[in-house]
Scaffold this active site. Sequence first.
Site, PDB file in Angstrom:
ATOM      1  N   GLU A   1      -6.755   4.630   7.705  1.00 16.01           N
ATOM      2  CA  GLU A   1      -6.640   5.783   7.521  1.00 16.01           C
ATOM      3  C   GLU A   1      -8.669   7.156   6.696  1.00 16.01           C
ATOM      4  OE1 GLU A   1      -3.360   5.494   5.397  1.00 16.01           O
ATOM      5  OE2 GLU A   1      -2.147   5.156   7.559  1.00 16.01           O
TER       6      GLU A   1
ATOM      7  N   HIS B   1      -9.816   0.947   4.995  1.00 19.78           N
ATOM      8  CA  HIS B   1      -8.384   1.660   5.606  1.00 19.78           C
ATOM      9  C   HIS B   1      -8.693   2.238   6.488  1.00 19.78           C
ATOM     10  CE1 HIS B   1      -3.815   2.148   6.872  1.00 19.78           C
ATOM     11  NE2 HIS B   1      -3.938   1.437   5.905  1.00 19.78           N
TER      12      HIS B   1
ATOM     13  N   LYS C   1       0.444   4.202  -0.202  1.00 17.16           N
ATOM     14  CA  LYS C   1      -0.576   5.537   0.126  1.00 17.16           C
ATOM     15  C   LYS C   1      -0.357   6.668  -0.805  1.00 17.16           C
ATOM     16  CE  LYS C   1      -0.435   3.106   5.013  1.00 17.16           C
ATOM     17  NZ  LYS C   1      -0.179   3.213   5.695  1.00 17.16           N
TER      18      LYS C   1
ATOM     19  N   ASN D   1       1.107  -1.191  -0.135  1.00  7.73           N
ATOM     20  CA  ASN D   1      -0.006  -0.250  -0.143  1.00  7.73           C
ATOM     21  C   ASN D   1       0.579   1.380  -0.269  1.00  7.73           C
ATOM     22  OD1 ASN D   1      -2.198   1.953   0.627  1.00  7.73           O
ATOM     23  ND2 ASN D   1      -2.880   1.276   2.527  1.00  7.73           N
TER      24      ASN D   1
ATOM     25  N   GLY E   1       1.945   2.598  10.971  1.00  5.32           N
ATOM     26  CA  GLY E   1       2.556   3.870  10.781  1.00  5.32           C
ATOM     27  C   GLY E   1       3.901   4.337  11.573  1.00  5.32           C
TER      28      GLY E   1
ATOM     29  N   GLU F   1      -6.041  -4.991  10.013  1.00  2.54           N
ATOM     30  CA  GLU F   1      -4.311  -4.213  10.094  1.00  2.54           C
ATOM     31  C   GLU F   1      -4.979  -2.747  11.792  1.00  2.54           C
ATOM     32  OE1 GLU F   1      -2.782  -3.035   6.211  1.00  2.54           O
ATOM     33  OE2 GLU F   1      -4.014  -1.180   7.011  1.00  2.54           O
TER      34      GLU F   1
ATOM     35  N   SER G   1       3.089  -1.976  10.656  1.00  2.00           N
ATOM     36  CA  SER G   1       3.932  -2.134  10.484  1.00  2.00           C
ATOM     37  C   SER G   1       4.627  -3.676  10.002  1.00  2.00           C
ATOM     38  CB  SER G   1       4.429  -1.547  12.250  1.00  2.00           C
ATOM     39  OG  SER G   1       4.366  -0.263  11.870  1.00  2.00           O
TER      40      SER G   1
HETATM   41  P1  PGA Z   1       2.298   0.587   8.190  1.00  4.88           P
HETATM   42  O1  PGA Z   1       1.049   0.577   7.207  1.00  4.88           O
HETATM   43  O2  PGA Z   1       3.370  -0.702   6.837  1.00  4.88           O
HETATM   44  O3  PGA Z   1       3.631   1.383   7.105  1.00  4.88           O
HETATM   45  O4  PGA Z   1       2.085   0.281   9.159  1.00  4.88           O
HETATM   46  C1  PGA Z   1      -0.132  -0.769   6.955  1.00  4.88           C
HETATM   47  C2  PGA Z   1      -0.995  -0.381   6.381  1.00  4.88           C
HETATM   48  O5  PGA Z   1      -1.597   0.683   6.653  1.00  4.88           O
HETATM   49  O6  PGA Z   1      -1.858  -0.334   4.818  1.00  4.88           O
END
Ligand code: PGA
Length: 255
Positions: free
Chosen positions: A98, A96, A12, A10, A174, A168, A214
Site C-alpha cells: 500500500e 508494504h 493499518k 498489521n 484485503g 504478500e 487474506s
Molecule cells: P489482509 O492484509 O490480511 O487484510 O489481506 C495483509 C497485509 O496487508 O499486511
Amino acid sequence: MSRKYLIAGNWKMNLTPDDSAALVEEINAVVGTQTSVQVCVCPPFTSLPVVSDKVEQTEVHLGAQNMHAEPSGAYTGEISAEMLRSLYVSHVILGHSERRQYCGETNASINQKILAAIQANLKPIYCVGETLGEREAGKTMEIVSTQVREGLEGYPSSALDLLVIAYEPVWAIGTGKTATDEMAQEVHAGIRQVLTEMFGEADASSIRILYGGSMKPENAAGLLAQPDVDGGLIGGASLSAKPFCDIVEAAIAAE
Ligand code: PGA
C-alpha cells in the site's frame, strides 16, 4: 534450522488509542504469556504509546507500520527510528504494497529505510509481492527477486538476525483471495533461494519469511504447514482478538 513462527498484526489506519488499548488487552489475555510463537502487533503511530504500555509486561512485541530513513530533520509528518525505539517498538513494517502504491515507495527508498532501521536495532518486516498482472504474465519470481535484492542492497550479514521478510501477493491483500498453500510455498522457497545467493545457506535458512494476504483462521494451518512459511502478516483478521488469536493458536499447534 528451526525458525520460530512470528504472527504479526498489521492494523493499518484503524483504531483510536482507546480502541487499540481494548484490542491489545484482549490479545494479551489469550496469547500474551505464551512463548512458543512470537506475536507482534503493529498499531498506527498514534496508538503506539498506549499499546506500548499494555504490552510491556507481556510477551507481545510492538511494531510500527512505517518510518523515515533519516534520523531527524525537516520532514513534516514523518517519524524516525529513534522515536519508535523511545516507545519500545521492536519491529517495523517496511515496503508494504500500500505504501509502494499510494506513497511512491520504491525498492531503493525502502532500502534506505531498512538500513536505517537496523542501525537503530529495529527489526524490519520487509514486504514484497507481485500484482495480479505480474503473476498472470509469469513474472512473479522475477519481480519478487528484484524486490528482495534491491531492498536488501548493502544489508550486512551481521544484522541478519533482525531481518524478517513478508511475502504478500498484492492481489491477495484485503481481497479474500489467498494464495494456495503450494503457491505460497513456491514463492517462499524462491525467496529463500535468493537469500541463499546473497548471504549463504546457513544465514538464509535462519531468516523468517511470513505470508500475508487474506490469512485467516480457516487457511492459517495449511499455509503455516509449508516448510518455508514461518508465520503470517495479518491485516483484516488482526482487527479483532478472536481471529488473530486463533491464527496464533494455529501457529502454536504447527510448532
Ligand atoms: P489482509 O492484509 O490480511 O487484510 O489481506 C495483509 C497485509 O496487508 O499486511
